[in-house]
Enzyme design. Structure first.
Site, PDB file in Angstrom:
ATOM      1  N   GLU A 106      21.451  33.715 -34.565  1.00 33.92           N
ATOM      2  CA  GLU A 106      22.850  33.819 -34.996  1.00 33.92           C
ATOM      3  C   GLU A 106      23.283  35.279 -34.974  1.00 33.92           C
ATOM      4  O   GLU A 106      22.464  36.189 -35.104  1.00 33.92           O
ATOM      5  CB  GLU A 106      22.974  33.190 -36.404  1.00 33.92           C
ATOM      6  CG  GLU A 106      24.315  33.328 -37.080  1.00 33.92           C
ATOM      7  CD  GLU A 106      25.481  32.673 -36.362  1.00 33.92           C
ATOM      8  OE1 GLU A 106      25.667  32.950 -35.163  1.00 33.92           O
ATOM      9  OE2 GLU A 106      26.234  31.927 -37.007  1.00 33.92           O
ATOM     10  N   ASP A 107      24.570  35.499 -34.784  1.00 36.75           N
ATOM     11  CA  ASP A 107      25.071  36.868 -34.729  1.00 36.75           C
ATOM     12  C   ASP A 107      24.977  37.580 -36.076  1.00 36.75           C
ATOM     13  O   ASP A 107      24.463  38.685 -36.174  1.00 36.75           O
ATOM     14  CB  ASP A 107      26.526  36.892 -34.188  1.00 36.75           C
ATOM     15  CG  ASP A 107      27.475  35.938 -34.926  1.00 36.75           C
ATOM     16  OD1 ASP A 107      27.067  35.280 -35.909  1.00 36.75           O
ATOM     17  OD2 ASP A 107      28.646  35.844 -34.497  1.00 36.75           O
ATOM     18  N   ASP A 110      26.603  36.149 -43.370  1.00 42.18           N
ATOM     19  CA  ASP A 110      27.546  36.733 -44.321  1.00 42.18           C
ATOM     20  C   ASP A 110      27.408  35.972 -45.649  1.00 42.18           C
ATOM     21  O   ASP A 110      26.482  36.217 -46.413  1.00 42.18           O
ATOM     22  CB  ASP A 110      28.949  36.649 -43.725  1.00 42.18           C
ATOM     23  CG  ASP A 110      30.021  37.306 -44.574  1.00 42.18           C
ATOM     24  OD1 ASP A 110      29.670  38.034 -45.511  1.00 42.18           O
ATOM     25  OD2 ASP A 110      31.222  37.095 -44.296  1.00 42.18           O
ATOM     26  N   PHE A 159      34.063  44.113 -42.116  1.00 44.07           N
ATOM     27  CA  PHE A 159      34.197  43.094 -41.067  1.00 44.07           C
ATOM     28  C   PHE A 159      33.856  43.741 -39.742  1.00 44.07           C
ATOM     29  O   PHE A 159      34.443  44.737 -39.338  1.00 44.07           O
ATOM     30  CB  PHE A 159      35.615  42.495 -41.053  1.00 44.07           C
ATOM     31  CG  PHE A 159      35.633  41.173 -40.353  1.00 44.07           C
ATOM     32  CD1 PHE A 159      35.225  40.014 -41.013  1.00 44.07           C
ATOM     33  CD2 PHE A 159      36.008  41.079 -39.021  1.00 44.07           C
ATOM     34  CE1 PHE A 159      35.196  38.791 -40.356  1.00 44.07           C
ATOM     35  CE2 PHE A 159      35.987  39.862 -38.353  1.00 44.07           C
ATOM     36  CZ  PHE A 159      35.586  38.709 -39.030  1.00 44.07           C
ATOM     37  N   ARG A 172      34.831  40.256 -28.730  1.00 46.09           N
ATOM     38  CA  ARG A 172      33.450  39.790 -28.558  1.00 46.09           C
ATOM     39  C   ARG A 172      32.722  40.564 -27.462  1.00 46.09           C
ATOM     40  O   ARG A 172      31.517  40.703 -27.489  1.00 46.09           O
ATOM     41  CB  ARG A 172      33.434  38.304 -28.166  1.00 46.09           C
ATOM     42  CG  ARG A 172      33.796  37.349 -29.281  1.00 46.09           C
ATOM     43  CD  ARG A 172      33.365  35.937 -28.899  1.00 46.09           C
ATOM     44  NE  ARG A 172      34.042  34.900 -29.665  1.00 46.09           N
ATOM     45  CZ  ARG A 172      33.635  34.468 -30.854  1.00 46.09           C
ATOM     46  NH1 ARG A 172      32.572  34.976 -31.431  1.00 46.09           N
ATOM     47  NH2 ARG A 172      34.300  33.506 -31.477  1.00 46.09           N
TER      48      ARG A 172
HETATM   49  P1  IMP Z   1      28.781  32.644 -43.302  1.00 45.62           P
HETATM   50  O1  IMP Z   1      27.431  33.321 -43.347  1.00 45.62           O
HETATM   51  O2  IMP Z   1      28.754  31.217 -43.655  1.00 45.62           O
HETATM   52  O3  IMP Z   1      29.791  33.437 -44.053  1.00 45.62           O
HETATM   53  O4  IMP Z   1      29.313  32.617 -41.816  1.00 45.62           O
HETATM   54  C1  IMP Z   1      28.783  33.388 -40.858  1.00 45.62           C
HETATM   55  C2  IMP Z   1      29.732  33.320 -39.697  1.00 45.62           C
HETATM   56  O5  IMP Z   1      30.948  33.936 -40.036  1.00 45.62           O
HETATM   57  C3  IMP Z   1      29.168  34.087 -38.536  1.00 45.62           C
HETATM   58  O6  IMP Z   1      28.523  33.235 -37.628  1.00 45.62           O
HETATM   59  C4  IMP Z   1      30.397  34.700 -37.912  1.00 45.62           C
HETATM   60  O7  IMP Z   1      30.934  33.803 -36.976  1.00 45.62           O
HETATM   61  C5  IMP Z   1      31.363  34.838 -39.058  1.00 45.62           C
HETATM   62  N1  IMP Z   1      31.347  36.198 -39.614  1.00 45.62           N
HETATM   63  C6  IMP Z   1      30.852  36.603 -40.797  1.00 45.62           C
HETATM   64  N2  IMP Z   1      31.005  37.922 -40.968  1.00 45.62           N
HETATM   65  C7  IMP Z   1      31.602  38.370 -39.844  1.00 45.62           C
HETATM   66  C8  IMP Z   1      32.006  39.681 -39.401  1.00 45.62           C
HETATM   67  O8  IMP Z   1      31.827  40.722 -40.056  1.00 45.62           O
HETATM   68  N3  IMP Z   1      32.591  39.730 -38.184  1.00 45.62           N
HETATM   69  C9  IMP Z   1      32.793  38.631 -37.396  1.00 45.62           C
HETATM   70  N4  IMP Z   1      32.412  37.399 -37.768  1.00 45.62           N
HETATM   71  C10 IMP Z   1      31.831  37.270 -38.989  1.00 45.62           C
HETATM   72 MG    MG Z   2      29.176  32.683 -35.711  1.00 50.30          MG
END
Ligand code: IMP
Ligand code: MG
Length: 183
Positions: A106-107, A110, A159, A172
């Site tokens: 995963e990228d 968060d 962000f 991206r």
């Molecule tokens: P979470 O961990 O459920 O909040 O979601 C993670 C997803 O939110 C990641 O796969 C990203 O697609 C998106 N995301 C969370 N933080 C960022 C950020 O700083 N930049 C861009 N996308 C983010």
């Molecule tokens: Mg994502």
């Protein structure tokens, strides 16, 4: 090649820093799975679309082991900078997970809700093992317990865009990671 950095973005991780770190991660992953894969077994690497596509492409090329690739597409952000607990599967897996050594790529982590949902979804399919690699671990807002096995970079907050990460589907393609400046 000159580096394109649109206004409103502050460079955070350079393409070189990302490339170096991803090579290290690939070596570590190959070493770890090299010790557990049986003859004729391969690793199943699952990338989370769309954000992981660039990291996934770099990481799998740095893993010197037999492996197969699949992608899943989840949506939890809906073009906002706040996450929601609601995860929608926009594209499901095509490969069998049962009895496979699975590495999710995963990228960014968060809140952790998307990954917690995905790990739970995959665990129910009976993998032989299940691990997680993220390019960036943003831990300040974490809402759930998430064990991340391989982390590229740790950040506190902000962000981020580039290297697959988007802001409303933009940026991206930037080869480095940048921080969106508050306006
Ligand atoms: P979470 O961990 O459920 O909040 O979601 C993670 C997803 O939110 C990641 O796969 C990203 O697609 C998106 N995301 C969370 N933080 C960022 C950020 O700083 N930049 C861009 N996308 C983010
Ligand atoms: Mg994502």
């Amino acid at each position: 090649m000159s580096s394109y950095s649109p206004p409103g973005l502050a460079p955070l991780f350079s393409p070189k820093a990302l490339a170096d770190r991803v090579l290290q991660m690939g070596d570590q992953i190959a070493k770890d799975y090299g010790a557990v894969l049986e003859p004729r077994e391969s690793l199943l690497v699952i990338g989370v679309l769309n954000g992981a596509f660039i990291f996934m492409a770099d990481l799998v090329r740095a893993i010197n082991l037999p492996l197969e690739i699949d992608f899943i597409r989840l949506s939890s952000y809906q073009d906002q900078t706040e996450s929601s607990a609601h995860v929608v599967m926009l594209k499901s897996l095509e490969m069998e997970v049962k009895n496979r050594h699975v590495l999710v790529v995963e990228d960014i982590a968060d809140y952790g809700l998307t990954l917690a949902w995905l790990l739970d979804f995959l665990r129910q399919k009976g993998p032989k093992s299940l691990k997680l690699a993220v390019a960036i671990n943003k831990n300040e807002r974490r809402k759930v317990n998430l064990a991340i096995d391989y982390v590229g970079f740790e950040v506190q907050e902000g962000f981020l865009v580039g290297y697959g990460l988007d802001y409303a589907q933009n940026y991206r393609h930037l080869p480095g990671v940048h921080k969106l400046k508050a306006n």
